[in-house]
Design a protein around this motif. Structure first.
Motif, PDB file in Angstrom:
ATOM      1  N   LEU A   7      52.912 -16.086   0.973  1.00  0.00           N
ATOM      2  CA  LEU A   7      53.456 -15.926  -0.223  1.00  0.00           C
ATOM      3  C   LEU A   7      52.544 -15.218  -0.975  1.00  0.00           C
ATOM      4  O   LEU A   7      51.259 -15.587  -1.484  1.00  0.00           O
ATOM      5  CB  LEU A   7      53.722 -17.142  -0.885  1.00  0.00           C
ATOM      6  CG  LEU A   7      55.241 -17.717  -0.552  1.00  0.00           C
ATOM      7  CD1 LEU A   7      55.367 -18.078   1.025  1.00  0.00           C
ATOM      8  CD2 LEU A   7      55.026 -19.177  -1.302  1.00  0.00           C
ATOM      9  N   LEU A   8      52.423 -13.884  -1.202  1.00  0.00           N
ATOM     10  CA  LEU A   8      51.536 -13.122  -2.062  1.00  0.00           C
ATOM     11  C   LEU A   8      52.066 -13.052  -3.422  1.00  0.00           C
ATOM     12  O   LEU A   8      53.308 -12.727  -3.623  1.00  0.00           O
ATOM     13  CB  LEU A   8      51.771 -11.724  -1.443  1.00  0.00           C
ATOM     14  CG  LEU A   8      50.380 -11.327  -0.470  1.00  0.00           C
ATOM     15  CD1 LEU A   8      50.783  -9.949   0.125  1.00  0.00           C
ATOM     16  CD2 LEU A   8      48.962 -11.661  -1.040  1.00  0.00           C
ATOM     17  N   ILE A   9      51.070 -13.692  -4.107  1.00  0.00           N
ATOM     18  CA  ILE A   9      51.573 -13.905  -5.579  1.00  0.00           C
ATOM     19  C   ILE A   9      50.385 -13.252  -6.571  1.00  0.00           C
ATOM     20  O   ILE A   9      49.599 -13.143  -6.530  1.00  0.00           O
ATOM     21  CB  ILE A   9      51.272 -15.481  -5.986  1.00  0.00           C
ATOM     22  CG1 ILE A   9      52.418 -16.231  -4.960  1.00  0.00           C
ATOM     23  CG2 ILE A   9      51.454 -15.608  -7.294  1.00  0.00           C
ATOM     24  CD1 ILE A   9      52.356 -17.534  -5.343  1.00  0.00           C
ATOM     25  N   LEU A  50      52.525 -25.866   1.192  1.00  0.00           N
ATOM     26  CA  LEU A  50      51.452 -24.958   1.400  1.00  0.00           C
ATOM     27  C   LEU A  50      50.365 -25.646   1.977  1.00  0.00           C
ATOM     28  O   LEU A  50      49.629 -26.297   1.781  1.00  0.00           O
ATOM     29  CB  LEU A  50      51.168 -24.364   0.116  1.00  0.00           C
ATOM     30  CG  LEU A  50      52.407 -23.759  -0.735  1.00  0.00           C
ATOM     31  CD1 LEU A  50      51.740 -22.874  -1.982  1.00  0.00           C
ATOM     32  CD2 LEU A  50      52.875 -22.282   0.311  1.00  0.00           C
ATOM     33  N   HIS A  51      49.898 -25.209   3.256  1.00  0.00           N
ATOM     34  CA  HIS A  51      48.774 -25.418   4.007  1.00  0.00           C
ATOM     35  C   HIS A  51      47.638 -25.109   3.405  1.00  0.00           C
ATOM     36  O   HIS A  51      46.523 -25.410   3.460  1.00  0.00           O
ATOM     37  CB  HIS A  51      48.754 -24.867   5.490  1.00  0.00           C
ATOM     38  CG  HIS A  51      49.957 -25.737   6.311  1.00  0.00           C
ATOM     39  ND1 HIS A  51      51.153 -25.532   6.290  1.00  0.00           N
ATOM     40  CD2 HIS A  51      49.802 -26.942   7.038  1.00  0.00           C
ATOM     41  CE1 HIS A  51      51.856 -26.441   6.983  1.00  0.00           C
ATOM     42  NE2 HIS A  51      51.200 -27.181   7.315  1.00  0.00           N
ATOM     43  N   ALA A  52      47.746 -23.885   2.567  1.00  0.00           N
ATOM     44  CA  ALA A  52      46.374 -23.358   1.928  1.00  0.00           C
ATOM     45  C   ALA A  52      46.666 -22.606   0.719  1.00  0.00           C
ATOM     46  O   ALA A  52      47.757 -21.772   0.873  1.00  0.00           O
ATOM     47  CB  ALA A  52      45.567 -22.610   2.931  1.00  0.00           C
ATOM     48  N   ILE A  53      46.030 -22.462  -0.141  1.00  0.00           N
ATOM     49  CA  ILE A  53      45.925 -21.418  -1.349  1.00  0.00           C
ATOM     50  C   ILE A  53      44.709 -20.891  -1.620  1.00  0.00           C
ATOM     51  O   ILE A  53      43.624 -21.439  -1.611  1.00  0.00           O
ATOM     52  CB  ILE A  53      46.329 -22.226  -2.621  1.00  0.00           C
ATOM     53  CG1 ILE A  53      47.626 -23.247  -2.509  1.00  0.00           C
ATOM     54  CG2 ILE A  53      46.442 -21.434  -3.766  1.00  0.00           C
ATOM     55  CD1 ILE A  53      47.838 -24.029  -3.479  1.00  0.00           C
ATOM     56  N   LYS A 149      51.458 -21.388  10.029  1.00  0.00           N
ATOM     57  CA  LYS A 149      51.555 -22.185   8.955  1.00  0.00           C
ATOM     58  C   LYS A 149      52.080 -21.204   7.676  1.00  0.00           C
ATOM     59  O   LYS A 149      52.244 -19.937   7.848  1.00  0.00           O
ATOM     60  CB  LYS A 149      50.335 -22.715   8.467  1.00  0.00           C
ATOM     61  CG  LYS A 149      50.032 -23.776   9.776  1.00  0.00           C
ATOM     62  CD  LYS A 149      48.768 -24.466   9.327  1.00  0.00           C
ATOM     63  CE  LYS A 149      48.375 -25.445  10.606  1.00  0.00           C
ATOM     64  NZ  LYS A 149      47.088 -26.023  10.420  1.00  0.00           N
ATOM     65  N   LYS A 150      52.457 -22.005   6.487  1.00  0.00           N
ATOM     66  CA  LYS A 150      52.880 -21.294   5.295  1.00  0.00           C
ATOM     67  C   LYS A 150      51.529 -21.351   4.199  1.00  0.00           C
ATOM     68  O   LYS A 150      50.875 -22.433   3.967  1.00  0.00           O
ATOM     69  CB  LYS A 150      53.952 -21.939   4.591  1.00  0.00           C
ATOM     70  CG  LYS A 150      54.379 -21.257   3.317  1.00  0.00           C
ATOM     71  CD  LYS A 150      55.688 -21.785   2.499  1.00  0.00           C
ATOM     72  CE  LYS A 150      56.880 -21.887   3.493  1.00  0.00           C
ATOM     73  NZ  LYS A 150      58.001 -22.405   2.712  1.00  0.00           N
ATOM     74  N   ILE A 151      51.054 -20.111   3.570  1.00  0.00           N
ATOM     75  CA  ILE A 151      49.937 -20.065   2.935  1.00  0.00           C
ATOM     76  C   ILE A 151      50.478 -19.297   1.450  1.00  0.00           C
ATOM     77  O   ILE A 151      51.155 -18.402   1.599  1.00  0.00           O
ATOM     78  CB  ILE A 151      48.575 -19.702   3.294  1.00  0.00           C
ATOM     79  CG1 ILE A 151      48.713 -18.176   3.678  1.00  0.00           C
ATOM     80  CG2 ILE A 151      48.286 -20.457   4.746  1.00  0.00           C
ATOM     81  CD1 ILE A 151      47.392 -17.485   4.316  1.00  0.00           C
ATOM     82  N   ALA A 152      49.594 -19.359   0.715  1.00  0.00           N
ATOM     83  CA  ALA A 152      49.780 -18.569  -0.534  1.00  0.00           C
ATOM     84  C   ALA A 152      48.483 -17.972  -0.890  1.00  0.00           C
ATOM     85  O   ALA A 152      47.304 -18.585  -0.818  1.00  0.00           O
ATOM     86  CB  ALA A 152      50.163 -19.551  -2.003  1.00  0.00           C
ATOM     87  N   GLU A 189      55.739 -12.309   6.521  1.00  0.00           N
ATOM     88  CA  GLU A 189      55.429 -12.906   7.741  1.00  0.00           C
ATOM     89  C   GLU A 189      54.429 -11.933   8.531  1.00  0.00           C
ATOM     90  O   GLU A 189      54.927 -10.672   8.648  1.00  0.00           O
ATOM     91  CB  GLU A 189      56.675 -13.155   8.451  1.00  0.00           C
ATOM     92  CG  GLU A 189      57.670 -14.258   8.150  1.00  0.00           C
ATOM     93  CD  GLU A 189      59.166 -14.481   8.821  1.00  0.00           C
ATOM     94  OE1 GLU A 189      59.198 -13.763  10.070  1.00  0.00           O
ATOM     95  OE2 GLU A 189      59.700 -15.369   8.633  1.00  0.00           O
ATOM     96  N   VAL A 190      53.636 -12.483   8.962  1.00  0.00           N
ATOM     97  CA  VAL A 190      52.374 -11.869   9.637  1.00  0.00           C
ATOM     98  C   VAL A 190      52.310 -12.465  11.380  1.00  0.00           C
ATOM     99  O   VAL A 190      52.057 -13.860  11.322  1.00  0.00           O
ATOM    100  CB  VAL A 190      51.152 -11.946   9.224  1.00  0.00           C
ATOM    101  CG1 VAL A 190      50.269 -11.040   9.709  1.00  0.00           C
ATOM    102  CG2 VAL A 190      51.413 -11.431   7.664  1.00  0.00           C
TER     103      VAL A 190
END
Length: 222
Positions: A7-9, A50-53, A149-152, A189-190
């Motif tokens: 998630l690019l914010i 989220l596994h990491a921010i 995983k999912k990260i921001a 998605e990468v």
């Protein structure tokens, strides 16, 4: 190899966004509206694990990431490599001032010349090519580190644009074709070095306009 959800914010609004003044590496905090946007963003993401921010080290990004991290119960990783592009002598100037102050450099910037230089300023400017290389190295690093995983990643308009260009395989000299909103969620998605755009410009969590400082317009939320 499992894809990494990123998630690019973009950070919330600052006073300089609102008055259309170029920030770059200058460290401007969120204004009251930006803080409100960051809180709304955090609430919108509270049910996504989220596994990491990861955040740029500039305070407008750190403050936005902090709101998300607080509700997620995780700490924010700070990375200077996710900073906005450095605009050299353009930084701190109103967009409206640039054509008269730096006509040659401004025209090259507007033409998206990949190796055009900025005039000297408090910070040393980056070409589009240098900036894109820096950003994508860092984005792909975190995609690999958190594979599957999912990260921001909380950063800046220019950083989001680099990822968009990479996903769409656009040349560096191509003009911007999307609006980049404050406090927007942009999903990618990468897999390895392949980056895919899943969703762009989600501001459903905001009940006010998103401000795109590069386009210098306020675009109403749809």
């Amino acid at each position: 190899m499992k894809p990494t959800e990123i998630l690019l914010i973009r950070h919330g609004e600052t006073a300089w966004n609102a008055e259309r003044r170029l920030q770059g590496h200058l460290d401007i905090p969120l204004n009251a509206e930006g803080t409100r946007q960051a809180k709304a963003l955090a609430w919108a993401l509270q049910n996504e694990k989220l596994h990491a921010i990861v955040s740029s080290d500039l305070q407008r990004a750190v403050q936005t990431a902090g709101e998300i991290a607080r509700l997620q119960g995780v700490s924010t990783r700070i990375d200077k490599g996710l900073r906005e592009r450095c605009f050299g002598g353009f930084e701190g100037k109103l967009y409206s001032e640039l054509p008269s102050l730096y006509r040659r450099e401004y025209n090259a910037w507007q033409a998206h010349e990949p190796d055009a230089q900025f005039p000297p300023g408090e910070n040393e400017g980056e070409t589009i090519r240098q900036f894109h290389k820096r950003v994508m190295e860092h984005v792909l690093h975190y995609a690999k580190q958190f594979e599957g995983k999912k990260i921001a990643i909380v950063a800046h308009g220019g950083v989001l644009e680099c990822a968009y260009r990479a996903a769409k395989d656009l040349p560096l000299h191509a003009p911007r074709e999307v609006t980049i909103y404050n406090a927007s969620i942009n999903r990618f998605e990468v897999t390895g070095k392949d980056i895919k755009l899943v969703q762009w410009g989600d501001i459903a969590h905001l009940d006010a306009d998103g401000l795109d400082e590069i386009n210098q317009t306020k675009v109403e939320k749809h």
